[in-house]
Every structure is written in structure tokens, then in C-alpha cells.
Design a protein around this motif. Structure first.
Motif, PDB file in Angstrom:
ATOM      1  N   ALA A   1      41.854   8.983 -13.742  1.00 36.60           N
ATOM      2  CA  ALA A   1      41.364   9.020 -15.122  1.00 36.60           C
ATOM      3  C   ALA A   1      40.751  10.382 -15.431  1.00 36.60           C
ATOM      4  O   ALA A   1      40.952  10.935 -16.530  1.00 36.60           O
ATOM      5  N   TRP A   2      40.040  10.936 -14.467  1.00 35.39           N
ATOM      6  CA  TRP A   2      39.417  12.254 -14.668  1.00 35.39           C
ATOM      7  C   TRP A   2      40.486  13.333 -14.854  1.00 35.39           C
ATOM      8  O   TRP A   2      40.334  14.228 -15.689  1.00 35.39           O
ATOM      9  N   GLU A   3      41.557  13.252 -14.100  1.00 41.93           N
ATOM     10  CA  GLU A   3      42.653  14.209 -14.256  1.00 41.93           C
ATOM     11  C   GLU A   3      43.264  14.106 -15.658  1.00 41.93           C
ATOM     12  O   GLU A   3      43.600  15.123 -16.279  1.00 41.93           O
ATOM     13  N   LEU A   4      43.403  12.896 -16.152  1.00 39.56           N
ATOM     14  CA  LEU A   4      43.951  12.706 -17.491  1.00 39.56           C
ATOM     15  C   LEU A   4      43.004  13.251 -18.564  1.00 39.56           C
ATOM     16  O   LEU A   4      43.441  13.831 -19.558  1.00 39.56           O
ATOM     17  N   VAL A   5      41.693  13.083 -18.353  1.00 36.45           N
ATOM     18  CA  VAL A   5      40.712  13.646 -19.288  1.00 36.45           C
ATOM     19  C   VAL A   5      40.839  15.163 -19.326  1.00 36.45           C
ATOM     20  O   VAL A   5      40.804  15.787 -20.395  1.00 36.45           O
ATOM     21  N   GLY A   6      41.001  15.769 -18.151  1.00 39.20           N
ATOM     22  CA  GLY A   6      41.180  17.217 -18.093  1.00 39.20           C
ATOM     23  C   GLY A   6      42.419  17.660 -18.846  1.00 39.20           C
ATOM     24  O   GLY A   6      42.395  18.666 -19.569  1.00 39.20           O
ATOM     25  N   LYS A   7      43.487  16.904 -18.693  1.00 43.65           N
ATOM     26  CA  LYS A   7      44.729  17.230 -19.407  1.00 43.65           C
ATOM     27  C   LYS A   7      44.532  17.088 -20.915  1.00 43.65           C
ATOM     28  O   LYS A   7      44.987  17.940 -21.699  1.00 43.65           O
ATOM     29  N   ALA A   8      43.833  16.027 -21.326  1.00 45.64           N
ATOM     30  CA  ALA A   8      43.616  15.799 -22.755  1.00 45.64           C
ATOM     31  C   ALA A   8      42.760  16.892 -23.371  1.00 45.64           C
ATOM     32  O   ALA A   8      42.929  17.246 -24.549  1.00 45.64           O
ATOM     33  N   THR A   9      41.865  17.479 -22.596  1.00 48.89           N
ATOM     34  CA  THR A   9      40.952  18.492 -23.121  1.00 48.89           C
ATOM     35  C   THR A   9      41.651  19.818 -23.395  1.00 48.89           C
ATOM     36  O   THR A   9      41.068  20.704 -24.015  1.00 48.89           O
ATOM     37  N   GLU A  10      42.892  19.953 -22.950  1.00 46.37           N
ATOM     38  CA  GLU A  10      43.635  21.178 -23.270  1.00 46.37           C
ATOM     39  C   GLU A  10      43.775  21.341 -24.779  1.00 46.37           C
ATOM     40  O   GLU A  10      43.839  22.468 -25.288  1.00 46.37           O
ATOM     41  N   ASP A  11      43.819  20.238 -25.493  1.00 47.50           N
ATOM     42  CA  ASP A  11      43.789  20.263 -26.966  1.00 47.50           C
ATOM     43  C   ASP A  11      42.346  19.944 -27.365  1.00 47.50           C
ATOM     44  O   ASP A  11      41.979  18.793 -27.576  1.00 47.50           O
ATOM     45  N   ARG A  12      41.515  20.988 -27.473  1.00 48.53           N
ATOM     46  CA  ARG A  12      40.083  20.780 -27.635  1.00 48.53           C
ATOM     47  C   ARG A  12      39.730  20.059 -28.931  1.00 48.53           C
ATOM     48  O   ARG A  12      38.851  19.198 -28.960  1.00 48.53           O
ATOM     49  N   GLU A  13      40.400  20.415 -29.992  1.00 49.58           N
ATOM     50  CA  GLU A  13      40.078  19.816 -31.288  1.00 49.58           C
ATOM     51  C   GLU A  13      40.337  18.319 -31.274  1.00 49.58           C
ATOM     52  O   GLU A  13      39.499  17.519 -31.716  1.00 49.58           O
ATOM     53  N   THR A  14      41.503  17.926 -30.762  1.00 56.02           N
ATOM     54  CA  THR A  14      41.831  16.500 -30.708  1.00 56.02           C
ATOM     55  C   THR A  14      40.916  15.775 -29.731  1.00 56.02           C
ATOM     56  O   THR A  14      40.462  14.649 -30.006  1.00 56.02           O
ATOM     57  N   ALA A  15      40.627  16.414 -28.592  1.00 59.40           N
ATOM     58  CA  ALA A  15      39.756  15.797 -27.591  1.00 59.40           C
ATOM     59  C   ALA A  15      38.370  15.540 -28.172  1.00 59.40           C
ATOM     60  O   ALA A  15      37.773  14.470 -27.945  1.00 59.40           O
ATOM     61  N   ALA A  16      37.834  16.497 -28.928  1.00 58.04           N
ATOM     62  CA  ALA A  16      36.523  16.312 -29.537  1.00 58.04           C
ATOM     63  C   ALA A  16      36.546  15.195 -30.564  1.00 58.04           C
ATOM     64  O   ALA A  16      35.666  14.323 -30.589  1.00 58.04           O
ATOM     65  N   GLU A  17      37.583  15.179 -31.405  1.00 54.34           N
ATOM     66  CA  GLU A  17      37.699  14.153 -32.441  1.00 54.34           C
ATOM     67  C   GLU A  17      37.756  12.761 -31.819  1.00 54.34           C
ATOM     68  O   GLU A  17      37.059  11.833 -32.251  1.00 54.34           O
ATOM     69  N   ARG A  18      38.603  12.615 -30.785  1.00 56.00           N
ATOM     70  CA  ARG A  18      38.722  11.316 -30.121  1.00 56.00           C
ATOM     71  C   ARG A  18      37.437  10.965 -29.385  1.00 56.00           C
ATOM     72  O   ARG A  18      37.016   9.805 -29.349  1.00 56.00           O
ATOM     73  N   GLY A  19      36.807  11.971 -28.767  1.00 55.19           N
ATOM     74  CA  GLY A  19      35.568  11.727 -28.024  1.00 55.19           C
ATOM     75  C   GLY A  19      34.468  11.185 -28.914  1.00 55.19           C
ATOM     76  O   GLY A  19      33.788  10.198 -28.575  1.00 55.19           O
ATOM     77  N   PHE A  20      34.277  11.806 -30.080  1.00 53.15           N
ATOM     78  CA  PHE A  20      33.233  11.339 -31.001  1.00 53.15           C
ATOM     79  C   PHE A  20      33.510   9.917 -31.475  1.00 53.15           C
ATOM     80  O   PHE A  20      32.575   9.140 -31.698  1.00 53.15           O
ATOM     81  N   ALA A  21      34.773   9.569 -31.627  1.00 57.74           N
ATOM     82  CA  ALA A  21      35.107   8.205 -32.039  1.00 57.74           C
ATOM     83  C   ALA A  21      34.869   7.218 -30.896  1.00 57.74           C
ATOM     84  O   ALA A  21      34.308   6.130 -31.107  1.00 57.74           O
ATOM     85  N   LEU A  22      35.266   7.580 -29.692  1.00 60.15           N
ATOM     86  CA  LEU A  22      35.184   6.659 -28.565  1.00 60.15           C
ATOM     87  C   LEU A  22      33.751   6.357 -28.154  1.00 60.15           C
ATOM     88  O   LEU A  22      33.459   5.249 -27.678  1.00 60.15           O
ATOM     89  N   VAL A  23      32.825   7.305 -28.282  1.00 62.72           N
ATOM     90  CA  VAL A  23      31.452   7.023 -27.855  1.00 62.72           C
ATOM     91  C   VAL A  23      30.774   5.987 -28.744  1.00 62.72           C
ATOM     92  O   VAL A  23      29.719   5.456 -28.396  1.00 62.72           O
ATOM     93  N   ARG A  24      31.389   5.656 -29.862  1.00 65.60           N
ATOM     94  CA  ARG A  24      30.848   4.609 -30.741  1.00 65.60           C
ATOM     95  C   ARG A  24      31.546   3.258 -30.524  1.00 65.60           C
ATOM     96  O   ARG A  24      31.260   2.291 -31.236  1.00 65.60           O
TER      97      ARG A  24
END
Length: 337
Positions: free
Chosen positions: A23-46
Motif C-alpha cells: 500500500a505504501w508503494e502505491l501511495v508513493g506512485k500516486a504522489t507522482e501526480d501531486r495535485e491529484t494526490a492532494a485533492e484525493r488526500g483532503f477528501a479521504l481524511v474526512r
């Protein structure tokens, strides 16, 4: 299924440590697109789903590490989350993400998490807590406690944080480091020796010599040995093929080399005064860092004495010329040589 959803699914159904690693490896891969990763991250923490909240925190932490502009928003989102969070796995991600913001407002929450029952949470607290440790006794006290943690990885990182990342000194810090010099964990033991060497505690010389003799040391340990600067370590250092780290340690431990460096620094000071008598400058060394630094104009400009010396082949007059060229009244503003 996208990589973020896949990571969430792995966490939701995790049965072994390998699932978390994937899962951590996949998170690292997802973070390559920083804008999308941030958008999804802010949604998921809620999210009401703890697996989603954990991955959301991990995404935000990764983005915050590399994007300063988002750190304030990440900090506020995670501080809001921690007020109601009950899941240890999410607490671990929160602790790491707070550290990734680099914001001292995270310190009170990290201090509360330092007593957490979950070892992963305590590990990430140790990873994050050097925030503000120069001025915060509570941070230093927490790190000292974590250096005695029952888990090897927690002790290792806390000892590194206290000994190397933290520049503070004092009897309590040294006692905590000495308690780890005989640690069963090799890495915690080496970090303790390095921390004491950075503080120039001569009692650690035999332990540093054994590390060199065994050959299993890190670049961080070589830097610490350079701080220690003890002539007794020269024979051990001479056994290694010279690289930048070995050369720096030898330069500080060998009395003749150090005397030549100090003579160059004195000659440079004379040359600077002769060339620019009005210049406000000084030469100093940090207790937890090797080498000497030339600072000028109220500590605004800095040069490494060792690098200056190498650039000018030991000619202090030429070094003074380089310094003058780097100051605003004689050229473009300079930085460290």
C-alpha cells in the motif's frame, strides 16, 4: 481500480506487514501526480472509513514533504482529524504527516502521541519530533523517553533524532545517549556513539574506534568522528580508501592537518582585515558540526573555511579576494564557498 483505491483496499483487508508495504508503494506512485494526490488526500481524511483516512493522511504527508505551499492546509486538516481519531493505524499516519509539514504547531499533538500504545505511532513520533527540539524541553524529554522504548526501531530513530538531528546538549541528553552505547540493536548503538561524538565527549573514543575497526559505519558516523577530532582515531581512518567522508574525518582528527587549517583561518582573518578593515566578520565552529565557518555582515554570509582553503590551494590572500568578490559592496552577493 486506480492506485489510490487499490492502496485503500490493501489496508482495509491487510493480514500481514507485506500488505502495508504494498500500500505504501502505491501511495508513493500516486504522489507522482501531486495535485491529484492532494485533492484525493483532503477528501479521504474526512471519510468514515479508517482505511481511507489512513491513505488520505499518507498522501497528504508525501505531498507536504515536497510542496511547501500545501503544508498549512495539510497541517490544519490533520489537526482537525486527530481530535476525533481512534484508530492506531491512522494515528501512525497522522504522526508522520505532522512531521512532514515541518510546522512546530504540530508539536503538542506529537507529544501526546509519544505515549501511544502502538509501536508504529511511537516510531513516527520519533521520526517527526525533532521539530523545535532546540528550544523545547518537552520535545527533548519525549525523545529521551523514546530512546529507551522496548521496540528496536523506535529506539534507533529516537536516538538518531536526539543525537544527530537535535543540536541541544546537556547531562540528560548525554546520559540517554550513553544508555544506548551498549544497546542490543546495532543501529541504535551506532547512533548513540555518533550523538556523543558530535558533542565531543572524549569518553566515546574507544567505542568510535571499534566502529571503525568493524567497518560497519555510516556517513553520519564519519561526520560525528570529524566533530570528535581525536588523534587516537587517525590509525583507524588511515586503513580506509580515502573518500570525502574519510578525508574530512582525517582532516579533523590529525593534529597537523587541523593546525594547518587553523593557520589558514588566521591568515584569512588577517588578509580580510587588511583588505576591508570595516568588515564585520568572524570564524567559528559549531559544537555538533565539524569544520570552521567564516561569517560576515552580521552572520548574513557564510563560507566553509575548508572549502575556501581547497579552492585557493591554501592561499589566504586569494581567499580574502574571493570573499570580497562575494560581498555586495564589491560584487554580487555570495553564499557558502
Amino acid at each position: 481500480m486506480d492506485v489510490i483505491a487499490e492502496a485503500v483496499e490493501l489496508i482495509r483487508n491487510a493480514t500481514c506487514p507485506g500488505d502495508y508495504d504494498q500500500a505504501w508503494e502505491l501511495v508513493g506512485k500516486a504522489t507522482e501526480d501531486r495535485e491529484t494526490a492532494a485533492e484525493r488526500g483532503f477528501a479521504l481524511v474526512r471519510s468514515p472509513d479508517p482505511a481511507e483516512r489512513k491513505i488520505g493522511c499518507d498522501l497528504l504527508g508525501n505531498v507536504a514533504q515536497v510542496e511547501e505551499s500545501v503544508r498549512e492546509r495539510v497541517l490544519l486538516a490533520v489537526l482537525e482529524l486527530i481530535a476525533t481519531e481512534t484508530e492506531p493505524a491512522v494515528h501512525a499516519s497522522i504522526a508522520r504527516t505532522l512531521g512532514c509539514t515541518g510546522d512546530e504547531r504540530a508539536v503538542p499533538e506529537l507529544l501526546r502521541l509519544a505515549e501511544h500504545a502502538d509501536e508504529d505511532v511511537r516510531f513516527y513520533v520519533a521520526w517527526s519530533l525533532p521539530l523545535g527540539c532546540e528550544d523545547d524541553d518537552a520535545v527533548i524529554e519525549a525523545l529521551i523517553r523514546l530512546t529507551a522504548d522496548p521496540e528496536d526501531e523506535v529506539r534507533d530513530w529516537a536516538t538518531f533524532a536526539l543525537g544527530t538531528q537535535c543540536q541541544a546538549d546537556g547531562s540528560a541528553i548525554r546520559e540517554a545517549l550513553w544508555a544506548r552505547v551498549g544497546d542490543q540493536d546495532t543501529e541504535a548503538r551506532e547512533e548513540a556513539i555518533a550523538g556523543l561524538a558530535r558533542r565531543r565527549d572524549r569518553r566515546v573514543v574507544p567505542h568510535a574506534a571499534r566502529l571503525l575497526d568493524d567497518g560497519g559505519f555510516s556517513p553520519n558516523t564519519l561526520t560525528a568522528i570529524a566533530c570528535l577530532g581525536d588523534p587516537a582515531l587517525v590509525p583507524y581512518l588511515e586503513d580506509f580508501e580515502e573518500d570525502e567522508g574519510i578525508a574530512a574525518a582525517l582532516g579533523e582528527c590529525d593534529p597537523a592537518s587541523r593546525a594547518a587549517r587553523d593557520a589558514f583561518a588566521a591568515g584569512l582573518a588577517e588578509a580580510l582585515h587588511a583588505r576591508m578593515p570595516e568588515l564585520d566578520f568572524g570564524v567559528y565552529g559549531e559544537i555538533c558540526e565539524p569544520g570552521l565557518t567564516l561569517a560576515a555582515c552580521g552572520d548574513k554570509y557564510h563560507w566553509s573555511i575548508e572549502r575556501l582553503r581547497d579552492r585557493v590551494s591554501g592561499d589566504p590572500v586569494r581567499a580574502a579576494e574571493l570573499v570580497a568578490e562575494g560581498l555586495p559592496q564589491t560584487g554580487s552577493p555570495g553564499a557558502a564557498a
